[in-house]
Design an enzyme around this catalytic site. Sequence first.
Site, mmCIF file in Angstrom:
data_model
loop_
_atom_site.group_PDB
_atom_site.id
_atom_site.type_symbol
_atom_site.label_atom_id
_atom_site.label_comp_id
_atom_site.label_asym_id
_atom_site.label_seq_id
_atom_site.Cartn_x
_atom_site.Cartn_y
_atom_site.Cartn_z
ATOM 1 C CD GLU A 173 -3.112 -1.060 2.110
ATOM 2 O OE1 GLU A 173 -3.031 -0.263 3.063
ATOM 3 O OE2 GLU A 173 -4.089 -1.812 1.942
ATOM 4 C CD GLU A 292 -3.979 -5.926 2.932
ATOM 5 O OE1 GLU A 292 -4.852 -5.268 3.540
ATOM 6 O OE2 GLU A 292 -2.772 -5.674 2.972
HETATM 7 O O1 AHR Z 1 -5.164 -6.113 6.794
HETATM 8 C C1 AHR Z 1 -5.059 -5.006 7.642
HETATM 9 C C2 AHR Z 1 -4.349 -3.830 6.980
HETATM 10 O O2 AHR Z 1 -5.137 -3.332 5.944
HETATM 11 C C3 AHR Z 1 -3.036 -4.138 6.304
HETATM 12 O O3 AHR Z 1 -1.961 -4.070 7.178
HETATM 13 C C4 AHR Z 1 -2.927 -3.045 5.286
HETATM 14 O O4 AHR Z 1 -2.195 -3.421 4.166
HETATM 15 C C5 AHR Z 1 -4.357 -2.670 4.983
HETATM 16 O O5 AHR Z 1 -4.561 -1.317 5.066
#
Ligand code: AHR
Length: 503
Positions: A173, A292
């Site tokens: 990110e 994610e």
């Molecule tokens: O999964 C939780 C968080 O969400 C992770 O650390 C990050 O990559 C995202 O913002």
Amino acid sequence: MKKASVILDKDYQIGPIDPRLYGSFIEHLGRAVYGGIYEPGHPQADELGFRRDVLEMVRRLGVPIVRYPGGNFVSGFNWEDSVGPRDQRPKRLDLAWFTTETNQVGLHEFCQWAKEAGSQVMYAVNLGTRGPEQARDIVEYANHKGGSKFSDMRIANGHKEPFDIKLWCLGNEMDGPWQMGRKTAYEYGRTANEAAKMMKWVDPSIQVVACGSSSSEMPTFGDWELTMLNECYENVDYVSLHRYYGNPTNDTPGFLARAMDMDEFIHTVVSVCDAVKGKKHSKKTVDLSFDEWNVWYHSNQQDEEIWKREKWGPALPLLEDVYNFEDALLVGSMLITLLRNADRVKVACLAQLVNVIAPIMTRNGGGCWAQTIFYPFMHASRYGRGVSLKTLVRTPTYDCKDYENVPLIDTTATLGDDGSISVFCVNRDLQEDFALDVDLRSFGQLRLAEHIVLHHDDVKAVNTEADPDNVKPAAGPGGTVDGGRAQIRIPALSWNVIRFEKP
Ligand code: AHR
């Protein structure tokens, strides 16, 4: 009873499903590692300190790949802190989650755990506070056979054979202001390109994932992908997508429609990847890693209070969303969306796996149990292998705040290596059952082997340690198969797996 139909055809295929579509994620965050997969002294702990009961639940889910060690955490992480004698590993302040990282679980321990879980490791390097040099070093440490500084360090630390990690994330990110070492799209594209090049020079067999936007809601979404891919297209294999949904306004129909947003997000990123490909006259296709995805909102307020009380404590119970039944339905629709896009989404990671926005929960010193979202993931991972089929679906629709024409029946299907067919289906109708007509004529003779349903009368029903089976799958009403046409009853507001096998 309402009616819907789906036509399947053996020649009408989206493409092979990469098993890595059923990946997950363990970050050094909250109680994912410490108090989750690892709890020395727990009655279920093995000689390394890993909880056997948790491992067993992970195996039930069938997770072929696990992303590690972050997440936001990785952008301030020094991998060297996590190898070598445990009593010499430093404790560090983790600026991502305002906790203290003890480094008692590191690369060696996690690779051992993943092996026991039946998973490969997808390793993220730090491109936040660090750069291509340290990314190259850890590939050498993990994958080079020996005879160099870092590979010999691995051997001296007790692991003669390379870990042979095949899939690497180029940071995490990097577009987000919350990220340590955030970059502009151009800065990141340049850094990712150099890191990817050097990592692949050390081990040409690896694949790498470039950071896409941390959400489709980011103001830079689209531009970020275009600019950064312009710099690194030829050296990267995948672009990442991250997306979490919530239902803070208690609008169930609107919440269940969110998978449509996920679908749009995927199509937009595919378009940008292909635009860069076209512009560069490249022969190579960059695919997607949706590394994610989940529901995440229940624990936000609770986390603020934890930080007020206990900032910098180790293994704070952060992001411990307790998932309800409607969350499981959306997770089901998100899995259906991933399957429908299996031609371009090759990797996906349910974020996360244990305790932190997770399908598996544990109590320190106590038991472990399955949250509601455990079941759709387990079903898709178990039965959604082989080839993803194109479907022609006819269903009534509804309108909600953000979407028009939301299909009441959200469905897709897969063809297994043994010729079996699995139909996955969410009935988004709050009130009514559906009669679903499944046209299977092109597959020859099939019998209805199983109909599994996840339903609860209360959309807010949850599982807890005291009541772990409150929301759990049961045998569905099933139906008939006649002349290659199946008639299946799909209960109102339910997740369904309908399996057909050769007689
Ligand atoms: O999964 C939780 C968080 O969400 C992770 O650390 C990050 O990559 C995202 O913002």
